[in-house]
Design an enzyme around this catalytic site. Structure first.
Site, PDB file in Angstrom:
ATOM      1  CB  SER A  61      90.559  23.580  25.205  1.00 22.46           C
ATOM      2  OG  SER A  61      90.303  22.818  24.228  1.00 22.46           O
ATOM      3  CG  LEU A  63      82.830  17.965  24.783  1.00 24.53           C
ATOM      4  CD1 LEU A  63      83.473  17.805  23.583  1.00 24.53           C
ATOM      5  CD2 LEU A  63      82.716  16.442  25.494  1.00 24.53           C
ATOM      6  CB  SER A 193      85.204   8.118  24.580  1.00 23.21           C
ATOM      7  OG  SER A 193      85.428   7.653  23.155  1.00 23.21           O
ATOM      8  CE1 TYR A 206      90.446   9.724  25.023  1.00 22.13           C
ATOM      9  CE2 TYR A 206      89.296   8.294  23.315  1.00 22.13           C
ATOM     10  CZ  TYR A 206      89.116   9.515  24.015  1.00 22.13           C
ATOM     11  OH  TYR A 206      88.360  10.473  23.962  1.00 22.13           O
ATOM     12  CE  LYS A 210      88.042   9.600  27.537  1.00 18.46           C
ATOM     13  NZ  LYS A 210      87.614  10.724  28.440  1.00 18.46           N
ATOM     14  CB  THR A 241      87.973  19.404  20.716  1.00 16.07           C
ATOM     15  OG1 THR A 241      88.398  18.077  20.675  1.00 16.07           O
ATOM     16  CG2 THR A 241      86.129  19.260  20.833  1.00 16.07           C
TER      17      THR A 241
HETATM   18  N1  LIG Z   1      86.663  15.535  21.061  1.00 18.99           N
HETATM   19  C1  LIG Z   1      86.068  14.352  20.719  1.00 18.99           C
HETATM   20  O1  LIG Z   1      86.060  13.622  19.747  1.00 18.99           O
HETATM   21  C2  LIG Z   1      85.963  13.574  21.710  1.00 18.99           C
HETATM   22  C3  LIG Z   1      86.081  13.837  23.383  1.00 18.99           C
HETATM   23  N2  LIG Z   1      85.823  13.169  24.128  1.00 18.99           N
HETATM   24  C4  LIG Z   1      86.287  13.401  25.783  1.00 18.99           C
HETATM   25  O2  LIG Z   1      85.745  14.697  25.767  1.00 18.99           O
HETATM   26  C5  LIG Z   1      86.685  15.315  27.004  1.00 18.99           C
HETATM   27  C6  LIG Z   1      87.194  16.669  26.622  1.00 18.99           C
HETATM   28  O3  LIG Z   1      87.688  16.639  25.448  1.00 18.99           O
HETATM   29  P1  LIG Z   1      87.806  17.848  24.219  1.00 18.99           P
HETATM   30  O4  LIG Z   1      87.124  18.996  24.547  1.00 18.99           O
HETATM   31  O5  LIG Z   1      87.442  17.313  22.891  1.00 18.99           O
HETATM   32  O6  LIG Z   1      89.586  17.968  24.171  1.00 18.99           O
HETATM   33  P2  LIG Z   1      90.402  19.430  24.185  1.00 18.99           P
HETATM   34  O7  LIG Z   1      91.686  18.966  23.974  1.00 18.99           O
HETATM   35  O8  LIG Z   1      89.798  20.412  23.571  1.00 18.99           O
HETATM   36  O9  LIG Z   1      90.311  19.728  25.783  1.00 18.99           O
HETATM   37  C7  LIG Z   1      90.653  18.994  26.881  1.00 18.99           C
HETATM   38  C8  LIG Z   1      90.944  19.661  28.168  1.00 18.99           C
HETATM   39  O10 LIG Z   1      91.469  18.892  29.176  1.00 18.99           O
HETATM   40  C9  LIG Z   1      92.518  19.573  29.750  1.00 18.99           C
HETATM   41  N3  LIG Z   1      93.582  18.860  30.389  1.00 18.99           N
HETATM   42  C10 LIG Z   1      94.187  17.778  29.764  1.00 18.99           C
HETATM   43  N4  LIG Z   1      95.152  16.925  30.370  1.00 18.99           N
HETATM   44  C11 LIG Z   1      95.156  17.698  31.505  1.00 18.99           C
HETATM   45  C12 LIG Z   1      95.912  17.537  32.710  1.00 18.99           C
HETATM   46  N5  LIG Z   1      96.770  16.689  32.917  1.00 18.99           N
HETATM   47  N6  LIG Z   1      95.451  18.265  33.597  1.00 18.99           N
HETATM   48  C13 LIG Z   1      94.321  19.101  33.645  1.00 18.99           C
HETATM   49  N7  LIG Z   1      93.800  19.332  32.619  1.00 18.99           N
HETATM   50  C14 LIG Z   1      94.060  18.486  31.283  1.00 18.99           C
HETATM   51  C15 LIG Z   1      92.959  20.720  28.666  1.00 18.99           C
HETATM   52  O11 LIG Z   1      93.845  21.396  29.288  1.00 18.99           O
HETATM   53  P3  LIG Z   1      94.940  22.363  28.658  1.00 18.99           P
HETATM   54  O12 LIG Z   1      94.173  23.392  27.887  1.00 18.99           O
HETATM   55  O13 LIG Z   1      95.707  22.674  29.741  1.00 18.99           O
HETATM   56  O14 LIG Z   1      95.645  21.302  27.737  1.00 18.99           O
HETATM   57  C16 LIG Z   1      91.660  21.104  28.019  1.00 18.99           C
HETATM   58  O15 LIG Z   1      91.167  21.952  28.801  1.00 18.99           O
HETATM   59  C17 LIG Z   1      87.987  14.412  26.951  1.00 18.99           C
HETATM   60  O16 LIG Z   1      87.773  13.550  28.249  1.00 18.99           O
HETATM   61  C18 LIG Z   1      87.762  13.658  25.859  1.00 18.99           C
HETATM   62  O17 LIG Z   1      88.321  12.289  25.951  1.00 18.99           O
HETATM   63  C19 LIG Z   1      85.156  11.968  24.061  1.00 18.99           C
HETATM   64  C20 LIG Z   1      84.803  11.617  22.987  1.00 18.99           C
HETATM   65  C21 LIG Z   1      84.955  12.343  21.886  1.00 18.99           C
HETATM   66  C1  LIG Z   2      76.567  -1.390  12.834  1.00 25.45           C
HETATM   67  C2  LIG Z   2      77.334  -1.227  14.003  1.00 25.45           C
HETATM   68  C3  LIG Z   2      78.510  -0.125  13.994  1.00 25.45           C
HETATM   69  C4  LIG Z   2      79.218  -0.145  15.111  1.00 25.45           C
HETATM   70  C5  LIG Z   2      80.269   0.946  14.664  1.00 25.45           C
HETATM   71  C6  LIG Z   2      81.241   0.885  15.457  1.00 25.45           C
HETATM   72  C7  LIG Z   2      82.392   1.842  14.954  1.00 25.45           C
HETATM   73  C8  LIG Z   2      83.424   2.167  16.171  1.00 25.45           C
HETATM   74  C9  LIG Z   2      83.910   3.466  15.664  1.00 25.45           C
HETATM   75  C10 LIG Z   2      84.678   4.166  16.802  1.00 25.45           C
HETATM   76  C11 LIG Z   2      84.311   5.638  16.923  1.00 25.45           C
HETATM   77  C12 LIG Z   2      84.930   6.043  18.031  1.00 25.45           C
HETATM   78  C13 LIG Z   2      84.437   7.494  18.410  1.00 25.45           C
HETATM   79  C14 LIG Z   2      85.493   7.898  19.453  1.00 25.45           C
HETATM   80  C15 LIG Z   2      85.104   9.262  20.134  1.00 25.45           C
HETATM   81  C16 LIG Z   2      86.482   9.503  20.895  1.00 25.45           C
HETATM   82  O1  LIG Z   2      86.887   9.449  21.882  1.00 25.45           O
HETATM   83  O2  LIG Z   2      86.901  10.512  19.764  1.00 25.45           O
HETATM   84  C17 LIG Z   2      88.150  11.262  20.421  1.00 25.45           C
HETATM   85  C18 LIG Z   2      89.139  10.311  20.137  1.00 25.45           C
HETATM   86  O3  LIG Z   2      89.125   9.331  19.610  1.00 25.45           O
HETATM   87  C19 LIG Z   2      90.488  10.765  20.198  1.00 25.45           C
HETATM   88  O4  LIG Z   2      90.757  11.664  19.041  1.00 25.45           O
HETATM   89  P1  LIG Z   2      91.804  11.054  18.003  1.00 25.45           P
HETATM   90  O5  LIG Z   2      91.765  11.801  16.919  1.00 25.45           O
HETATM   91  O6  LIG Z   2      93.263  11.225  18.793  1.00 25.45           O
HETATM   92  O7  LIG Z   2      91.753   9.723  18.075  1.00 25.45           O
END
Ligand SMILES: NC(=O)C1=CN([C@@H]2O[C@H](COP(=O)(O)OP(=O)(O)OC[C@H]3O[C@@H](n4cnc5c(N)ncnc54)[C@H](OP(=O)(O)O)[C@@H]3O)[C@@H](O)[C@H]2O)C=CC1
Ligand SMILES: CCCCCCCCCCCCCCCC(=O)OCC(=O)COP(=O)(O)O
Length: 298
Positions: A61, A63, A193, A206, A210, A241
């Site tokens: 899924s 990324l 993240s 979370y 991280k 995502t």
């Molecule tokens: N989307 C965002 O805004 C951001 C994402 N990230 C990070 O990017 C990474 C990918 O996230 P993203 O693509 O957005 O999320 P998705 O939910 O789209 O994908 C997450 C993936 O992780 C797998 N997974 C979850 N739990 C487990 C587990 N216990 N064992 C094995 N696999 C598992 C899921 O598999 P399954 O299909 O089986 O659930 C899936 O393939 C994460 O580490 C997230 O924290 C960081 C910053 C921002």
């Molecule tokens: C002038 C300086 C500005 C500094 C701004 C700081 C603002 C901080 C904002 C925090 C942004 C967080 C980004 C998070 C990225 C990430 O991991 O996204 C995925 C999630 O957080 C999980 O998704 P969910 O929707 O469940 O929160």
């Protein structure tokens, strides 16, 4: 007698001569060298990715899936990791169906395991090394999100998030590391993240997982540099995502709300993270005080 106007004309001519004989060739020469350097860098990277063994967790899924497509297209030998064997099978079929006439592509190798169960992680690492011999690039991408107040969240939920986002990835890394050290080659990537650097309310488990990830892989980078192993921590902002939908809540249930659209707004020393469509469980937009964890700990 030389007039002032004639002197000016001679000076102007000398300046133009200097520009055309020194500055212009120097400028174009530097640009040419820079372009050549970038081209060589790009060709080296392409050659490296072709045939490289790349392990991607969470490949089913978001990324992880996009990384899988990119590395497959680049000709890498992929190990796709996930919990759901059906989803992995479908992904392998999807990738193999893409025709690439310019590159020699390989059928990806699926490996099924749950990151929150460290025993299965170690077995998976053994399976990977047995099947492909070594790993060039490990992308620790899989993860889950968390939404809830600290006061309402059971420790079992904190542990679940920590096991998936932190202990699972470090167990996989530790299991593959000796083989990388032996070869004195490898690149380990951790998808962290922005929340690995900045903590915001209602995301405690979370953000903690991280922050731990950031710290662990920073230590690792310093420890394995001597073996020519690279360690990269990637810290993305919001990407749309399934992560938010699959977030665990305070009672351990799946969040499952609507996909949020996120925007950041400054509000007099605070930052408001507005999340249209995320109000499913009575959630208010998050207002974040502008303090960074590094500043707080000093
Ligand atoms: N989307 C965002 O805004 C951001 C994402 N990230 C990070 O990017 C990474 C990918 O996230 P993203 O693509 O957005 O999320 P998705 O939910 O789209 O994908 C997450 C993936 O992780 C797998 N997974 C979850 N739990 C487990 C587990 N216990 N064992 C094995 N696999 C598992 C899921 O598999 P399954 O299909 O089986 O659930 C899936 O393939 C994460 O580490 C997230 O924290 C960081 C910053 C921002
Ligand atoms: C002038 C300086 C500005 C500094 C701004 C700081 C603002 C901080 C904002 C925090 C942004 C967080 C980004 C998070 C990225 C990430 O991991 O996204 C995925 C999630 O957080 C999980 O998704 P969910 O929707 O469940 O929160």
């Amino acid at each position: 007698m030389v007039t002032a106007a004639a002197r000016k004309t001679v000076q102007k001519g000398k300046l133009m001569d200097f520009t055309s004989t020194v500055i212009v060739p120097l400028l174009f020469g530097s640009l040419g060298i820079f372009a050549l350097f970038r081209l060589l860098q790009w060709m080296r990277m392409r050659a490296y990715l072709q045939e490289a063994v790349v392990v991607i967790t969470g490949a089913t899924s978001g990324l992880g899936k996009e990384c899988a497509k990119a590395f497959h297209a680049a000709g890498s030998k992929l190990v796709l990791c996930g919990r759901d064997s059906e989803k992995l099978k479908e992904l392998v079929q999807e990738l193999c169906a893409v025709k690439n006439h310019r590159k020699n592509t390989h059928e990806p190798h699926p490996v099924v395991f749950d990151l929150s169960d460290t025993k299965t992680v170690v077995n998976a690492a053994e399976e990977i090394l047995k099947a492909l011999g070594h790993v060039d690039i490990l992308i620790n991408n899989a993860g889950i999100s968390f939404r809830g107040t600290i006061v309402d969240t059971g420790l079992d939920v904190d542990k679940k998030v920590m096991e998936t986002n932190y202990f699972g990835p470090i167990a996989l890394t530790k299991a593959l590391l000796p083989s990388m050290i032996k070869r004195r080659q490898g690149h380990i990537v951790a998808i962290s993240s922005v929340q690995g650097k900045i903590s915001i309310p209602f995301r405690s488990a979370y953000a903690a997982s991280k922050h731990a990830t950031q710290a662990f892989f920073d230590c690792l980078r310093a420890e394995v540099e001597q073996y020519d192993i690279e360690v990269t921590v990637v810290s993305p902002g919001y990407i749309q995502t399934n992560l938010s939908l699959n977030a665990v809540t305070a009672d351990g249930s799946r969040y499952g709300g609507q996909l949020p659209k996120t925007g950041l707004k400054s509000q007099g020393g605070m930052v408001k993270v507005s999340r249209a469509g995320s109000a499913g469980k009575g959630e208010e937009p998050v207002v974040i005080p502008l303090t960074l964890s590094s500043a707080q700990s000093s």
